[in-house]
Design an enzyme around this catalytic site. Structure first.
Site, PDB file in Angstrom:
ATOM      1  N   CYS A 153      43.873  38.485  30.895  1.00 43.55           N
ATOM      2  CA  CYS A 153      43.320  38.626  29.542  1.00 43.55           C
ATOM      3  C   CYS A 153      43.343  40.094  29.105  1.00 43.55           C
ATOM      4  O   CYS A 153      44.414  40.661  28.928  1.00 43.55           O
ATOM      5  CB  CYS A 153      41.926  38.000  29.482  1.00 43.55           C
ATOM      6  N   HIS A 168      42.501  32.697  31.862  1.00 47.31           N
ATOM      7  CA  HIS A 168      41.482  33.077  32.853  1.00 47.31           C
ATOM      8  C   HIS A 168      41.480  32.139  34.048  1.00 47.31           C
ATOM      9  O   HIS A 168      40.651  31.220  34.102  1.00 47.31           O
ATOM     10  CB  HIS A 168      40.097  33.010  32.202  1.00 47.31           C
ATOM     11  N   GLU A 186      40.279  32.598  36.909  1.00 44.86           N
ATOM     12  CA  GLU A 186      39.025  32.707  37.676  1.00 44.86           C
ATOM     13  C   GLU A 186      37.910  31.846  37.092  1.00 44.86           C
ATOM     14  O   GLU A 186      36.981  31.469  37.811  1.00 44.86           O
ATOM     15  CB  GLU A 186      38.593  34.184  37.754  1.00 44.86           C
TER      16      GLU A 186
END
Ligand SMILES: *[C@@H]1O[C@H](CO)[C@@H](O)[C@H](O)[C@H]1NC(C)=O
Ligand SMILES: *[C@@H]1O[C@H](CO)[C@@H](O)[C@H](O)[C@H]1NC(C)=O
Ligand SMILES: *[C@@H]1O[C@H](CO)[C@@H](O)[C@H](O)[C@H]1NC(C)=O
Ligand SMILES: *[C@@H]1O[C@H](CO)[C@@H](O)[C@H](O)[C@H]1NC(C)=O
Ligand SMILES: *[C@@H]1O[C@H](CO)[C@@H](O)[C@H](O)[C@H]1NC(C)=O
Length: 331
Positions: A134, A246, A248
């Site tokens: 990002c 993202h 994660e």
């Protein structure tokens, strides 16, 4: 017969090397630097406290899930500090979040130092990878322009997971050439890559800035206004990777109503990216020369704070003070 057995043993040994991912030089226990950032978007969670930088814990856990340890990397330090960071770690992750790149002593400046040093290592024959997610992907382009220009464009795609639109030739990229079939199938067809951004990068803006000779665009998506933006890219020559989404968050963020993908298949895609990058870092053999400096530098010296009650996105954050910067100088 003896000769035959000898050949068999050599064959077996080679087989093991191949099975272990052709690990020749490098390390099985990588340590990855994660860059911290200014506190603009998190300061309101701590009305009575002032912090100087932070790292969302999900990025740390993501790397740990791939078999790595993490060292936090400070903003606002001198060139010597960033040289020590690269010299002692096996790779770097530039996380998402929110900041301006033009701040003196900020995330953009630190990312530029680190990127330049990492490329220098690679040019000297030392494989040294960087990952940006990002804001981190956007910072890679700021660094690629040596911190002279923020080329991000306005863009809006929030609280939504989408499938990736792969670009021609993605199969021969470093990032996707070894991706398992089920994972690529999920990436192509399921809502598994989570987007939360107000800026993005486009092919047009990379072209305008002569970046397409160096960077290979691997996947794109469209924002709310139909603008096509870059979702995944890699450097053509160096082990540097960026994703706009993202990975994660699939594994480690849980706020309700945000659309984080948590399905079995979505987690597998996130785990693929963690495993891929940590494996890249295993190809590097850098390391701390002093064990006590290593142990004093690891993120284990800090405790994340539970922010889930205040934050719309983050369950846990590591927050840091300038005093922490001074105490953990990798010296
Ligand atoms: C912050 O300080 C104010 C004023 O001293 C106090 O009323 C409030 O409870 C404090 N908030 C927290 C979260 O500690
Ligand atoms: C940095 O960029 C922001 C957003 O473009 C702008 O508002 C701000 O004035 C800039 N700061 C400096 C120091 O140039
Ligand atoms: C990058 O910028 C720094 C100053 O910020 C300068 O010293 C260096 O020469 C620049 N590198 C290139 C390749 O232009
Ligand atoms: C993905 O999400 C969109 C809405 O954002 C929905 O229309 C679509 O059916 C979803 N696709 C899958 C495969 O779940
Ligand atoms: C880099 O690290 C090695 C040990 O891993 C050490 O011997 C060397 O002095 C370091 N170089 C710099 C410039 O810090």
């Amino acid at each position: 017969m003896e000769i035959f057995r000898g050949f068999f043993l050599i064959f077996l040994a080679l087989g093991f090397q191949v099975a272990a991912g052709k690990q020749r030089v490098g390390t099985e226990t990588p340590i990855i630097g994660v860059l911290s950032q200014e506190t603009y978007i998190i300061s309101s969670y701590f009305p009575n406290e002032t912090y100087d930088s932070y790292i969302a814990a999900s990025y740390v856990k993501h790397l740990e899930s791939g078999g790595a340890r993490v060292v936090p990397v400070w903003i606002g330090q001198n060139e010597d500090y960033y040289r020590r960071v690269v010299n002692y770690t096996n790779g770097l992750l530039f996380p998402g979040g929110g900041t301006y790149f033009n701040e003196t002593g900020g995330y953009g400046e630190a990312a530029t130092h680190l990127y330049n040093i990492a490329l220098e290592y690679n040019d000297n024959g030392i494989y040294y990878p960087i990952w940006g997610s990002c804001l981190g992907l956007q910072a890679l382009m700021y660094a690629a322009l040596n911190g002279t220009k923020d080329i991000r464009v306005d863009c809006s795609l929030k609280n939504i997971a989408v499938p990736l639109e792969f670009s021609d030739g993605y199969q021969s990229s470093k990032l996707f050439s070894l991706v398992p079939k089920d994972v690529i199938q999920t990436l192509k067809s399921k809502n598994c890559t989570y987007n939360q951004h107000r800026y993005c990068l486009t092919k047009a803006v990379l072209k305008e800035n002569d970046l397409l000779n160096d960077w290979n665009i691997l996947a794109t998506n469209k924002d709310d206004n139909g603008l096509e933006f870059i979702s995944a890219m890699e450097h053509r020559k160096y082990p540097v990777y960026g994703v706009q989404f993202h990975p994660e968050k699939n594994q480690f963020e849980f706020k309700k109503g945000k659309g984080f993908p948590h399905s079995f298949d979505s987690i597998k895609t996130a785990q693929y990216f963690a495993n891929f990058f940590v494996n890249e870092c295993k190809k590097n053999a850098n390391g701390f020369s002093d064990e006590s400096v290593e142990s004093e530098s690891l993120i284990y010296n800090f405790n994340p704070k539970y922010t889930g009650l205040k934050s719309a996105y983050y369950e846990q954050l590591y927050v840091f003070l300038k005093e922490d910067f001074r105490k953990h100088q990798l010296l």
